[in-house]
Design an enzyme around this catalytic site. Sequence first.
Site, PDB file in Angstrom:
ATOM      1  N   ASP A 257      -7.278   1.441   2.035  1.00 22.52           N
ATOM      2  CA  ASP A 257      -6.817   0.325   2.851  1.00 22.52           C
ATOM      3  C   ASP A 257      -6.540   0.875   4.249  1.00 22.52           C
ATOM      4  OD1 ASP A 257      -4.874  -2.564   1.836  1.00 22.52           O
ATOM      5  OD2 ASP A 257      -5.953  -2.141   3.683  1.00 22.52           O
TER       6      ASP A 257
HETATM    7  C1  GLC Z   1      -5.691  -4.980   5.406  1.00 20.90           C
HETATM    8  C2  GLC Z   1      -5.527  -5.418   3.969  1.00 20.90           C
HETATM    9  C3  GLC Z   1      -6.798  -5.352   3.169  1.00 20.90           C
HETATM   10  C4  GLC Z   1      -7.984  -5.603   4.065  1.00 20.90           C
HETATM   11  C5  GLC Z   1      -8.059  -4.449   5.049  1.00 20.90           C
HETATM   12  C6  GLC Z   1      -9.234  -4.594   6.016  1.00 20.90           C
HETATM   13  O1  GLC Z   1      -4.594  -4.204   5.777  1.00 20.90           O
HETATM   14  O2  GLC Z   1      -4.505  -4.776   3.222  1.00 20.90           O
HETATM   15  O3  GLC Z   1      -6.691  -6.304   2.116  1.00 20.90           O
HETATM   16  O4  GLC Z   1      -9.173  -5.680   3.303  1.00 20.90           O
HETATM   17  O5  GLC Z   1      -6.858  -4.269   5.762  1.00 20.90           O
HETATM   18  O6  GLC Z   1      -9.057  -5.725   6.809  1.00 20.90           O
END
Ligand code: GLC
Length: 684
Positions: A257
């Site tokens: 993440d």
């Molecule tokens: C965000 C979220 C995740 C998402 C990622 C990319 O922080 O936690 O669900 O896919 O970043 O946007």
Amino acid sequence: MEQISRLIAQMTLAEKLGQLTMTAADYAVTGPLITPVSEDAIRSGAIGNLLNLYGAGPTHRIQKIAVEESRLRIPMLLGFDALHGQRTVFPIPLAEAGLFDPAAWEATARLAAEECTGDGLNMTFAPMLDVSRDPRWGRIAESPGEDPFVGSVFARAKIRGFQSANLAGPGAVSACAKHFVAYGAVNAGREYASTDMSEAMLREVYLPPFRAAVEAGVTAIMPAFTDLNGIPMTAHVYLLQNVLRGELGFDGVLVTDYHAIAELLNHGVAGDLAEAAALALKAGVDIDMMSDAFRLGLPEALRRNLVAMEEIDTAVRRVLVLKERLGLFDDPYRRGRPDVGMTAQSRALARDIGARSLVLLKNGANSLPLAARKIALIGPLADAGAEMRGPWGGAGRIEDCVSVLQGLREAGLDIRHAPGVAIDTDDVSGIAPALELCADADVIVLCLGEAALMSGEAASRAYLGLPGAQQDLADAVFEKAAGKSVVVILFSGRPLAVPSLVSRAAAVLAAWFPGCEAGRAIADVLTGKVSPTGRTAVSWPRAVGQVPIFFGERPGGRPFNPKDHFTSHYSDVENTPLFAFGHGLTYGDFALSNLRVEPGNPLRVKVDVENRGARAAEETVFLFLNQKRAGVTRPVLELKAFGKIALAPNEQGTITLILPPPEGRAEVFVGPNAAFTSLLSLSI
Ligand code: GLC
């Protein structure tokens, strides 16, 4: 594969680490920091993947730099969060789960994939599969609800939709199941807090949707930000290597993440970026999203012998294999077409799914469908098209969204509108003018609830009531209504604890965030053009003090007995939810009877259904199991199947549900929701 081995053999360390790096552009802000995307870094191979960029033009331009101007000409993964639609925004996943219709779940993912690839994307960070039983947690909005069986069926449908049968095809994207694992169990419902649980709970409740995703062939998985029992998921060797890759057989790409590797320092498990990078790599992580830990930390980690080059090569190989499976080496420009946008077909699908996601929680004196024509439409969510997209509206354009006001007016209703109050301020000066509209209206429709960004990521709430001065507005309207029907439409990314609002309203429709066709979908149900079929995929608490609340609890040694003080209860609220999992009224009047089980493997559980109402409608029926004396205590209800049947007035039918034979003695329960009072049962 030979091509990949040859490629790896040619790569410098910097080029290898570039393949393990994903940097964010700024077409959406989905994390705490943004660094301008350096075209030189792409040209040099230092960045091999991007997120948060979309559109055929921009994606082709950036892909061209990687493919035609870098030394090894490796195409990029281009990812975006099309959680419930790309340009055509569907209802939030918690709402869509309430359709209990795998074909619909697959269809919206298929359309989202078509629009994503139209926008030049080849990966989407979806489906989110975190079982969610705590509405304080804002990301419950993104989830398929409280039940692992629903989450598993949802996972398979979504992955079929996103990845299609041909991952290299022009309309397919790599799905990314997230957030592995148990993120929905954050302490006190507070975003990014720790999670702690037994291995039994983890395996029974939180793992199943990811097991289903792996079985469905998902090609990417995202570990959660959170730590589980003290170990951050981004560095969780046992769960990522032993369980996910070993036991479940996942051989795809693990993408972290946003900024999560660098945050291992905040978790306190790494002293610097090199240690953090080594921990993540050894846990099986392949792509570092937005922390630059691999690019900046792994060279030092190699020097300190914290990692071996073979471990880096293993990660690089998995990334290159995914790119090959996506057909990117064959044709990096296969995806991408101009003028991607909503079409009449996509709008029609959004309108249908939107209408079917609405949950009729209450319909006193059959206030709905509306018979009246003169309507006072009051509340801050009535003319709020932008809010209808929900917290992950992605690439959906505000101007494409249809508000309730617009939808009702298009339906030919005579509408007088006033917001009364804003969504989340204490200004009550607008209540008086709004009340004046009630005087000569036949019906009052109150549109209340949350703003889109009051749920989703980084949006936990400690209270589950109406924000701002909305309760003041509602109380004033109920006072003024004096005998007129007040219909409440609730917009939210979570179940709200609003028992007094529900008791005073004639009818309550949970709209969640219905997507870009919200106003038309709501008008279709309010006018009776569509009979509501939506069900809630999550239990609605009476009070936040009941949370976490879910139907699959274990019985305990002193289950509630109203005649015995020394049994499980609260002194100030009932144990039961305000609305049970699966609750949702229709415009029909269904009766279930004649529950029976046909022997075999699997068992065939049958129940007769009759529509005694005056309108055609569709009933949803759930099959639960309570296993007896299984050695360890079992949940009082475990969901094993669900099915639907559409019946005309006075028509009868039979639903057959498939049940794998239980271990030992068990009780079968069948009914329209998880409230025991509504279930037929049979011992088997
Ligand atoms: C965000 C979220 C995740 C998402 C990622 C990319 O922080 O936690 O669900 O896919 O970043 O946007």
